[in-house]
Design an enzyme around this catalytic site. Structure first.
Site, PDB file in Angstrom:
ATOM      1  N   PHE A 222      -9.916 -10.642  -5.366  1.00 40.24           N
ATOM      2  CA  PHE A 222      -9.532  -9.236  -5.196  1.00 40.24           C
ATOM      3  C   PHE A 222      -8.949  -8.961  -3.810  1.00 40.24           C
ATOM      4  O   PHE A 222      -8.046  -8.164  -3.659  1.00 40.24           O
ATOM      5  CB  PHE A 222     -10.745  -8.319  -5.423  1.00 40.24           C
ATOM      6  CG  PHE A 222     -11.259  -8.363  -6.833  1.00 40.24           C
ATOM      7  CD1 PHE A 222     -10.696  -7.559  -7.806  1.00 40.24           C
ATOM      8  CD2 PHE A 222     -12.296  -9.216  -7.186  1.00 40.24           C
ATOM      9  CE1 PHE A 222     -11.150  -7.588  -9.116  1.00 40.24           C
ATOM     10  CE2 PHE A 222     -12.756  -9.266  -8.491  1.00 40.24           C
ATOM     11  CZ  PHE A 222     -12.185  -8.454  -9.461  1.00 40.24           C
TER      12      PHE A 222
ATOM     13  N   HIS B  11       5.228   8.526  -6.175  1.00 38.85           N
ATOM     14  CA  HIS B  11       6.382   8.030  -5.410  1.00 38.85           C
ATOM     15  C   HIS B  11       7.238   7.136  -6.324  1.00 38.85           C
ATOM     16  O   HIS B  11       6.898   6.903  -7.480  1.00 38.85           O
ATOM     17  CB  HIS B  11       5.906   7.278  -4.170  1.00 38.85           C
ATOM     18  CG  HIS B  11       5.374   8.204  -3.110  1.00 38.85           C
ATOM     19  ND1 HIS B  11       5.832   8.225  -1.821  1.00 38.85           N
ATOM     20  CD2 HIS B  11       4.429   9.170  -3.172  1.00 38.85           C
ATOM     21  CE1 HIS B  11       5.189   9.147  -1.133  1.00 38.85           C
ATOM     22  NE2 HIS B  11       4.325   9.729  -1.922  1.00 38.85           N
TER      23      HIS B  11
ATOM     24  N   HIS C  45      -7.884  -6.359  11.595  1.00 41.89           N
ATOM     25  CA  HIS C  45      -8.882  -6.519  12.662  1.00 41.89           C
ATOM     26  C   HIS C  45      -8.324  -6.879  14.041  1.00 41.89           C
ATOM     27  O   HIS C  45      -9.096  -7.052  14.976  1.00 41.89           O
ATOM     28  CB  HIS C  45      -9.925  -7.581  12.261  1.00 41.89           C
ATOM     29  CG  HIS C  45     -10.458  -7.400  10.874  1.00 41.89           C
ATOM     30  ND1 HIS C  45     -11.323  -6.387  10.546  1.00 41.89           N
ATOM     31  CD2 HIS C  45     -10.202  -8.073   9.718  1.00 41.89           C
ATOM     32  CE1 HIS C  45     -11.611  -6.452   9.249  1.00 41.89           C
ATOM     33  NE2 HIS C  45     -10.931  -7.447   8.726  1.00 41.89           N
TER      34      HIS C  45
ATOM     35  N   ARG D 134      -5.960 -14.747  12.509  1.00 42.61           N
ATOM     36  CA  ARG D 134      -6.083 -15.609  11.334  1.00 42.61           C
ATOM     37  C   ARG D 134      -4.841 -15.611  10.434  1.00 42.61           C
ATOM     38  O   ARG D 134      -4.529 -16.598   9.798  1.00 42.61           O
ATOM     39  CB  ARG D 134      -7.301 -15.198  10.511  1.00 42.61           C
ATOM     40  CG  ARG D 134      -7.653 -16.287   9.502  1.00 42.61           C
ATOM     41  CD  ARG D 134      -8.688 -15.850   8.516  1.00 42.61           C
ATOM     42  NE  ARG D 134      -9.983 -15.614   9.133  1.00 42.61           N
ATOM     43  CZ  ARG D 134     -11.050 -15.227   8.428  1.00 42.61           C
ATOM     44  NH1 ARG D 134     -10.966 -15.060   7.138  1.00 42.61           N
ATOM     45  NH2 ARG D 134     -12.190 -14.997   9.045  1.00 42.61           N
TER      46      ARG D 134
ATOM     47  N   ARG E 152      -5.729  -3.436   5.037  1.00 46.11           N
ATOM     48  CA  ARG E 152      -5.168  -4.368   4.057  1.00 46.11           C
ATOM     49  C   ARG E 152      -5.154  -3.768   2.650  1.00 46.11           C
ATOM     50  O   ARG E 152      -6.053  -3.007   2.291  1.00 46.11           O
ATOM     51  CB  ARG E 152      -6.021  -5.649   4.020  1.00 46.11           C
ATOM     52  CG  ARG E 152      -5.878  -6.500   5.239  1.00 46.11           C
ATOM     53  CD  ARG E 152      -6.825  -7.672   5.201  1.00 46.11           C
ATOM     54  NE  ARG E 152      -8.224  -7.243   5.204  1.00 46.11           N
ATOM     55  CZ  ARG E 152      -9.245  -8.018   5.513  1.00 46.11           C
ATOM     56  NH1 ARG E 152      -9.036  -9.283   5.843  1.00 46.11           N
ATOM     57  NH2 ARG E 152     -10.471  -7.570   5.494  1.00 46.11           N
TER      58      ARG E 152
ATOM     59  N   GLU F 227       5.036  23.138 -12.305  1.00 47.64           N
ATOM     60  CA  GLU F 227       4.274  22.840 -11.089  1.00 47.64           C
ATOM     61  C   GLU F 227       5.230  22.765  -9.896  1.00 47.64           C
ATOM     62  O   GLU F 227       6.375  22.328 -10.034  1.00 47.64           O
ATOM     63  CB  GLU F 227       3.530  21.514 -11.256  1.00 47.64           C
ATOM     64  CG  GLU F 227       2.356  21.372 -10.333  1.00 47.64           C
ATOM     65  CD  GLU F 227       1.590  20.053 -10.528  1.00 47.64           C
ATOM     66  OE1 GLU F 227       0.535  19.920  -9.901  1.00 47.64           O
ATOM     67  OE2 GLU F 227       2.046  19.174 -11.280  1.00 47.64           O
TER      68      GLU F 227
END
Ligand SMILES: Cc1ncc(COP(=O)(O)O)c(C=O)c1O
Length: 392
Positions: free
Chosen positions: A29, A189, A216, A220, A250, A329
């Site tokens: 995942f 979109h 982060h 890596r 991510r 709408e």
């Protein structure tokens, strides 16, 4: 409430559902090969060198500004100025504010709803280091002029293309003009991965900065050789080696798997959107009661903005309630004038030429209705009928 003419509907079918199932079956995942495949395909589609997928268009803008601020030789510093249009989404501006940039706000062109390039010379000061161009609701802004201006004055150009994937200007896709160009794949979109976004760029250093900042601030995801760091001898450190004050924005493999399917359908979907746009233009273009967006190049027609003429003796509220009563709408165009949103109190800013009357018109007399990649003939005809009666 269900609408006769909603802003947006899902564009997925069995293919997207199968793609999701495939990811579930694979048990992978978190970001891996599917994200890389989508990035490669997306970069190729635009003829750009590098693509970095993230979890939203807002995150794409955040990583873009962060990358400019960490660039080795042309770093943006706190207190530097950025030229921005007064009409855009809040998260075009948020990262600029968060990284200490000062805003030089410029009004929009009332025809294409993008930045008014006739004010660029007045916007520039010796402190100006960057500019943002935003193509509104599918219609390219003057990206070619903004590119040329950036080149002449050595400015970073952030192209926020979150509303205008697959539009074209001068035979070039939007998303190919900025030093970094950003995209959103939010529901409604031009393509939807539920949430999702992308950055495109050609500069290797910006690419590596974006890869590190996305995850982060670590090394890596960077290859052996990089302009932004030198690998240490042992892999032990490289697993968790932090070089930048980064984020975790991510995407998942599921978002990318959906994106691959949606990209296959893009040209059919853009054709359908453009067909609806032709009908919309044929009904509204010559009607002086309404101002519609004038195509600059080829719009990918996210939605249909309309601005009520000042001569019309009717309030916008009355028009909006007629739309509401008829199941149509509608929304304010991209949040209206950012100078009139409360968030402005946080921004260190200056308004070029003192005000933004065109953006005020959008704010006070504008609204948009949806476009979707299916035949909207009955919906657009009803829209015209309702407006025609309301604005008699
Ligand atoms: C111009 C613009 N920039 C950025 C964004 C943010 O995209 P997202 O909703 O994917 O975070 C949007 C959202 O629609 C937008 O319209």
């Amino acid at each position: 409430m269900s609408f006769f003419y909603p802003i947006a509907l899902s564009t997925w079918d069995g293919e997207e559902i199968d793609a999701i199932q495939e990811v579930i079956r694979s048990d992978q995942f978190t970001m891996a090969g599917t994200v890389s495949r989508f990035e490669e395909k997306f970069a190729d589609y635009h003829g750009r060198k590098f693509a970095v997928m993230v979890n939203s268009g807002s995150s794409a803008n955040l990583i873009a500004i962060a990358a400019f601020c960490h660039h080795g030789s042309r770093k943006l510093n706190r207190g530097d100025e950025i030229i921005v249009p007064t009409l855009s989404w809040s998260t075009t501006y948020s990262p600029m504010h968060q990284y200490g940039l000062k805003f030089r706000f410029v009004d929009i062109d009332l025809l294409n709803l993008g930045l008014d390039t006739s004010q660029l010379a007045a916007a520039l000061t010796p402190e100006t280091r960057a500019i943002a161009g935003v193509s509104i609701l599918g219609n390219p802004c003057a990206l070619d002029e903004i590119r040329a201006f950036s080149n002449s004055h050595n400015l970073w150009f952030l192209e926020d293309n979150c509303e205008s994937f697959d539009a074209e200007l001068g035979g070039r896709k939007t998303g190919t003009f900025g030093d970094i160009s950003t995209f959103s794949f939010f529901f409604s979109h031009q393509i939807s991965t539920t949430e999702g976004g992308m950055l495109l760029m050609d500069d290797l250093e910006l690419y590596h900065l974006s890869l590190a900042l996305r995850a982060h601030g670590w090394t890596r995801d960077l290859p052996q050789s990089s302009p932004i760091f030198r690998r240490k001898e042992t892999d032990f450190f490289e697993q968790y080696r932090f070089i930048l004050p980064g984020y975790n924005v991510r995407p998942t493999e599921i978002n990318a798997a959906i994106g691959l399917k949606q990209l296959d359908k893009l040209s059919t979907m853009t054709t359908a959107r453009r067909k609806n746009l032709s009908l919309f233009e044929s009904l509204f273009e010559e009607d002086s009661r309404f101002k519609i967006q004038k195509e600059n190049g080829k719009s990918s027609s996210f939605c249909f903005p309309l601005i009520l003429s000042d001569e019309l003796n009717i309030s916008r509220d009355e028009v909006l309630s007629a739309l509401h009563d008829n199941g149509i709408e509608h929304r304010i165009i991209t949040g209206g004038n950012i100078l009139r949103n409360d968030v402005i109190s946080f921004y260190d800013h200056f308004v070029v030429n003192g005000s933004a009357p065109n953006t005020d018109k959008v704010h006070d007399r504008g609204f948009f209705v949806g476009n979707q990649p299916r035949d909207l003939t009955p919906q657009i005809e009803k829209l015209y009928k309702v407006l025609n009666i309301a604005c008699r």
